[in-house]
Design a protein around this motif. Sequence first.
Motif, PDB file in Angstrom:
ATOM      1  N   CYS A  42       0.823  -1.212   0.000  1.00 34.33           N
ATOM      2  CA  CYS A  42       0.000   0.000   0.000  1.00 34.33           C
ATOM      3  C   CYS A  42       0.858   1.262   0.000  1.00 34.33           C
ATOM      4  CB  CYS A  42      -0.950  -0.011   1.200  1.00 34.33           C
ATOM      5  SG  CYS A  42      -2.294  -1.209   1.036  1.00 34.33           S
ATOM      6  N   THR A  43       1.996   1.230   0.691  1.00 34.96           N
ATOM      7  CA  THR A  43       2.900   2.378   0.670  1.00 34.96           C
ATOM      8  C   THR A  43       3.370   2.658  -0.752  1.00 34.96           C
ATOM      9  OG1 THR A  43       3.672   2.095   2.949  1.00 34.96           O
ATOM     10  CG2 THR A  43       5.162   3.212   1.426  1.00 34.96           C
ATOM     11  N   VAL A  44       3.744   1.613  -1.460  1.00 38.98           N
ATOM     12  CA  VAL A  44       4.259   1.768  -2.825  1.00 38.98           C
ATOM     13  C   VAL A  44       3.173   2.245  -3.776  1.00 38.98           C
ATOM     14  CG1 VAL A  44       5.060   0.463  -4.834  1.00 38.98           C
ATOM     15  CG2 VAL A  44       6.191   0.181  -2.624  1.00 38.98           C
ATOM     16  N   MET A  45       2.011   1.608  -3.752  1.00 40.94           N
ATOM     17  CA  MET A  45       0.968   1.948  -4.718  1.00 40.94           C
ATOM     18  C   MET A  45       0.350   3.317  -4.442  1.00 40.94           C
ATOM     19  SD  MET A  45      -0.828  -1.754  -5.515  1.00 40.94           S
ATOM     20  CE  MET A  45      -0.809  -2.446  -3.866  1.00 40.94           C
ATOM     21  N   SER A  46       0.183   3.675  -3.173  1.00 39.66           N
ATOM     22  CA  SER A  46      -0.386   4.992  -2.864  1.00 39.66           C
ATOM     23  C   SER A  46       0.567   6.109  -3.264  1.00 39.66           C
ATOM     24  CB  SER A  46      -0.738   5.094  -1.380  1.00 39.66           C
ATOM     25  OG  SER A  46       0.419   4.941  -0.562  1.00 39.66           O
ATOM     26  N   SER A  47       1.851   5.954  -2.959  1.00 44.92           N
ATOM     27  CA  SER A  47       2.808   7.018  -3.282  1.00 44.92           C
ATOM     28  C   SER A  47       3.060   7.117  -4.784  1.00 44.92           C
ATOM     29  CB  SER A  47       4.129   6.792  -2.533  1.00 44.92           C
ATOM     30  OG  SER A  47       4.728   5.565  -2.907  1.00 44.92           O
ATOM     31  N   LYS A  48       2.991   5.994  -5.494  1.00 40.48           N
ATOM     32  CA  LYS A  48       3.218   6.030  -6.938  1.00 40.48           C
ATOM     33  C   LYS A  48       2.137   6.838  -7.654  1.00 40.48           C
ATOM     34  CE  LYS A  48       3.800   3.318 -11.141  1.00 40.48           C
ATOM     35  NZ  LYS A  48       4.158   2.014 -11.748  1.00 40.48           N
ATOM     36  N   TYR A  49       0.884   6.656  -7.237  1.00 41.80           N
ATOM     37  CA  TYR A  49      -0.213   7.281  -7.968  1.00 41.80           C
ATOM     38  C   TYR A  49      -0.729   8.572  -7.341  1.00 41.80           C
ATOM     39  CZ  TYR A  49      -0.121   2.868 -10.434  1.00 41.80           C
ATOM     40  OH  TYR A  49       0.297   1.790 -11.180  1.00 41.80           O
ATOM     41  N   LEU A  50      -0.380   8.822  -6.073  1.00 35.33           N
ATOM     42  CA  LEU A  50      -0.883  10.018  -5.396  1.00 35.33           C
ATOM     43  C   LEU A  50       0.218  10.940  -4.888  1.00 35.33           C
ATOM     44  CD1 LEU A  50      -3.794   8.381  -3.342  1.00 35.33           C
ATOM     45  CD2 LEU A  50      -3.955   9.591  -5.530  1.00 35.33           C
ATOM     46  N   GLY A  51       1.462  10.464  -4.916  1.00 39.58           N
ATOM     47  CA  GLY A  51       2.562  11.282  -4.428  1.00 39.58           C
ATOM     48  C   GLY A  51       3.024  10.865  -3.047  1.00 39.58           C
ATOM     49  N   GLU A  52       4.183  11.395  -2.645  1.00 35.95           N
ATOM     50  CA  GLU A  52       4.761  11.011  -1.346  1.00 35.95           C
ATOM     51  C   GLU A  52       3.909  11.478  -0.170  1.00 35.95           C
ATOM     52  OE1 GLU A  52       8.763  12.409  -1.199  1.00 35.95           O
ATOM     53  OE2 GLU A  52       9.450  11.128  -2.845  1.00 35.95           O
ATOM     54  N   THR A  53       3.120  12.545  -0.364  1.00 35.85           N
ATOM     55  CA  THR A  53       2.125  12.976   0.629  1.00 35.85           C
ATOM     56  C   THR A  53       0.822  13.248  -0.117  1.00 35.85           C
ATOM     57  OG1 THR A  53       3.809  14.022   2.023  1.00 35.85           O
ATOM     58  CG2 THR A  53       1.536  14.659   2.407  1.00 35.85           C
ATOM     59  N   PHE A  54      -0.253  12.659   0.357  1.00 40.36           N
ATOM     60  CA  PHE A  54      -1.550  12.865  -0.291  1.00 40.36           C
ATOM     61  C   PHE A  54      -2.610  13.152   0.757  1.00 40.36           C
ATOM     62  CE2 PHE A  54      -0.733   8.333   0.171  1.00 40.36           C
ATOM     63  CZ  PHE A  54      -1.896   7.822   0.713  1.00 40.36           C
ATOM     64  N   ASP A  55      -3.840  13.398   0.296  1.00 34.60           N
ATOM     65  CA  ASP A  55      -4.861  13.958   1.189  1.00 34.60           C
ATOM     66  C   ASP A  55      -5.481  12.954   2.151  1.00 34.60           C
ATOM     67  OD1 ASP A  55      -5.021  16.749   0.100  1.00 34.60           O
ATOM     68  OD2 ASP A  55      -5.506  15.650  -1.729  1.00 34.60           O
ATOM     69  N   CYS A  99       2.133   0.708  10.153  1.00 29.16           N
ATOM     70  CA  CYS A  99       3.346   0.329   9.412  1.00 29.16           C
ATOM     71  C   CYS A  99       3.487   1.144   8.129  1.00 29.16           C
ATOM     72  CB  CYS A  99       3.322  -1.169   9.089  1.00 29.16           C
ATOM     73  SG  CYS A  99       3.425  -2.228  10.557  1.00 29.16           S
ATOM     74  N   GLU A 100       2.370   1.482   7.508  1.00 29.89           N
ATOM     75  CA  GLU A 100       2.426   2.332   6.316  1.00 29.89           C
ATOM     76  C   GLU A 100       3.034   3.692   6.649  1.00 29.89           C
ATOM     77  OE1 GLU A 100      -0.631   2.720   3.267  1.00 29.89           O
ATOM     78  OE2 GLU A 100      -1.783   1.216   4.361  1.00 29.89           O
ATOM     79  N   ILE A 101       2.613   4.255   7.762  1.00 27.67           N
ATOM     80  CA  ILE A 101       3.168   5.553   8.171  1.00 27.67           C
ATOM     81  C   ILE A 101       4.676   5.443   8.380  1.00 27.67           C
ATOM     82  CG2 ILE A 101       3.209   7.271  10.031  1.00 27.67           C
ATOM     83  CD1 ILE A 101       0.215   6.728  10.421  1.00 27.67           C
ATOM     84  N   ALA A 102       5.104   4.390   9.083  1.00 26.42           N
ATOM     85  CA  ALA A 102       6.527   4.197   9.360  1.00 26.42           C
ATOM     86  C   ALA A 102       7.319   4.042   8.065  1.00 26.42           C
ATOM     87  CB  ALA A 102       6.720   2.982  10.264  1.00 26.42           C
ATOM     88  N   GLN A 103       6.812   3.243   7.138  1.00 25.67           N
ATOM     89  CA  GLN A 103       7.506   3.027   5.872  1.00 25.67           C
ATOM     90  C   GLN A 103       7.607   4.323   5.071  1.00 25.67           C
ATOM     91  OE1 GLN A 103       5.967  -1.583   5.143  1.00 25.67           O
ATOM     92  NE2 GLN A 103       4.774   0.141   4.407  1.00 25.67           N
ATOM     93  N   GLY A 104       6.501   5.082   5.030  1.00 26.15           N
ATOM     94  CA  GLY A 104       6.490   6.335   4.282  1.00 26.15           C
ATOM     95  C   GLY A 104       7.465   7.345   4.848  1.00 26.15           C
ATOM     96  N   GLU A 105       7.475   7.482   6.174  1.00 25.30           N
ATOM     97  CA  GLU A 105       8.379   8.435   6.809  1.00 25.30           C
ATOM     98  C   GLU A 105       9.832   7.989   6.679  1.00 25.30           C
ATOM     99  OE1 GLU A 105       7.179   9.281  10.792  1.00 25.30           O
ATOM    100  OE2 GLU A 105       5.297  10.225  10.186  1.00 25.30           O
ATOM    101  N   ALA A 106      10.086   6.686   6.770  1.00 23.27           N
ATOM    102  CA  ALA A 106      11.454   6.171   6.643  1.00 23.27           C
ATOM    103  C   ALA A 106      11.997   6.392   5.234  1.00 23.27           C
ATOM    104  CB  ALA A 106      11.489   4.683   6.987  1.00 23.27           C
ATOM    105  N   ALA A 107      11.134   6.183   4.218  1.00 22.95           N
ATOM    106  CA  ALA A 107      11.581   6.300   2.828  1.00 22.95           C
ATOM    107  C   ALA A 107      11.665   7.743   2.353  1.00 22.95           C
ATOM    108  CB  ALA A 107      10.638   5.516   1.917  1.00 22.95           C
ATOM    109  N   HIS A 108      10.688   8.561   2.754  1.00 26.71           N
ATOM    110  CA  HIS A 108      10.593   9.909   2.186  1.00 26.71           C
ATOM    111  C   HIS A 108      10.905  11.021   3.171  1.00 26.71           C
ATOM    112  CE1 HIS A 108       8.903   7.754  -1.149  1.00 26.71           C
ATOM    113  NE2 HIS A 108       7.806   7.406  -0.491  1.00 26.71           N
ATOM    114  N   GLY A 109      10.965  10.703   4.466  1.00 23.47           N
ATOM    115  CA  GLY A 109      11.338  11.713   5.452  1.00 23.47           C
ATOM    116  C   GLY A 109      10.191  12.560   5.962  1.00 23.47           C
ATOM    117  N   HIS A 110       8.964  12.250   5.549  1.00 19.27           N
ATOM    118  CA  HIS A 110       7.816  13.026   6.023  1.00 19.27           C
ATOM    119  C   HIS A 110       6.572  12.151   6.005  1.00 19.27           C
ATOM    120  CE1 HIS A 110       6.757  13.312   1.765  1.00 19.27           C
ATOM    121  NE2 HIS A 110       7.999  13.737   1.533  1.00 19.27           N
ATOM    122  N   SER A 111       5.505  12.647   6.676  1.00 24.52           N
ATOM    123  CA  SER A 111       4.271  11.877   6.799  1.00 24.52           C
ATOM    124  C   SER A 111       3.636  11.656   5.427  1.00 24.52           C
ATOM    125  CB  SER A 111       3.290  12.604   7.717  1.00 24.52           C
ATOM    126  OG  SER A 111       2.077  11.889   7.817  1.00 24.52           O
TER     127      SER A 111
END
Length: 495
Positions: free
Chosen positions: A230-243, A258-270
């Motif tokens: 879900c981290t990969v598919m959401s960020s690919k189509y909606l961006g590193e931060t979405f609504d 876990c999605e929040i942790a993965q997103g913050e670890a990979a991109h540095g922000h929520s």
Amino acid sequence: MALYQDQQLKLYNSIAGEKQVFKPIHEGRIGMYVCGPTVYSNVHLGNCRTFISFDMIYRYLTHLGYKVRYVRNITDAGHLTDDADEGEDKISKKARLEKLEPMEVVQQYTLDFHNVMQRFNNFPPSIEPTATGHIVEQIEIIKTILDKGYAYERNGSIYFDVLKFNKDHQYGKLSGRNLEDMITSTRELEAQSEKDNPQDFALWKKASPAHIMRWPSPWGDGFPGWHLECTVMSSKYLGETFDIHGGGMDLKFPHHECEIAQGEAAHGHSPVNYWMHANMLTLEGKKMSKSTGNSILPQELFSGDNDFMEKAFSPSIVRFFMMQAQYRSVLDFSNDAIMAAEKGLSRLREAISLLDHLKVSKTSTVNIKAWSDKCYAAMNDDFNTPILIAELFEGAKIIHSINEENESITAEDLEVFETTIKAFLYDVLGIKATDQTEDAKGTQHMDAAMKLIIDLRATARARKDWETSDKIRDELQGAGIQLKDGAEGTTYTTK
């Protein structure tokens, strides 16, 4: 001017624990991701409630004039039994038990899911990505998390380092859990796992020789972790931060955490600004469970083939019933409750059918604008559908009053009234104007009745009782039903 510019929408943000005024990242545009089904069995009614709830939210945002990119995934790999990092893949297990290829299982239950969603009148998402279609992207984000020091390798598997992450960020902020308490409660499991810490979770799992679904990676053959997809598919189509990110309440922990942790670890922000969670559905006051027999599949509701309801109910009635509770509230499914919903929907449809018969004049005896504003106020208050439905019933009451008391309404007010009540019932709540299931049943009943009448007429003709035969034909013709006698028997058509 778009409607949203004149409305203030508040929604409950799970990560903040309160209602907040909604402000999209980009003016007039919204990115929304909802966790989709794991396609290893027929979609159950509890899942349907979640998807219907977010369909309603999608519909209202669209009604307000937002351009919404709605992404809902299909999990077709990596989701292990017991929602854990150990055990068998749910789809592989089903394939092994039924002696099928895993993708046969995926195809079968994806089609079932789409069919049920269509019957419930759900709009399809803008994009529906699959986990197996994004293996390359998942491997790449694992490399990024490894490079940043938030993951480690063990025997061909990659695990997220929760303790390391928690030093720089906060693990548990969505679910309100304290990491130290979680570690203390699971300390005894440490010796049973290859993880450094029981709270660590898999980004990539090494495939055992018996594991059917497997892909090559820098760490050997394996498959992705459920949370990573879900981290990969959401960020690919909606961006590193979405609504907006939505899902069932049961996904808040560990999946969304876990999605929040993965997103913050990979991109540095929520990764997400607003987290939204739909609550559970119970049956006769008890949790729905296949193992205890306390469950109903959607098709069993539509056909009436179940032990809980006294008759069949159409998808529109089931959907309307679900709208009678706010999406964050527990909803109990019972025979009495859905019977009441059926009567309520019939009352609204009956009122709408009277709109064309209302007396129009130069003055109105009712304040339609105030009523319309209350409908919007209900939906702007965290999509409060039960309050909206109460206002729709108030609208129906107004319609009956105007019709029965010979009151009047201006043409302008009538247009606002008709537009508003239809928009909220049909476009926002997603209820069909006519019920196809009931129409089909009506046709079946008509066919059965006509067969009886045609047989009675055939008997009369065999007795050379032409008077009765002609009377049946002529009376039916007067009612708009034309009989046609042919070589293969008598058929009928309606005008």
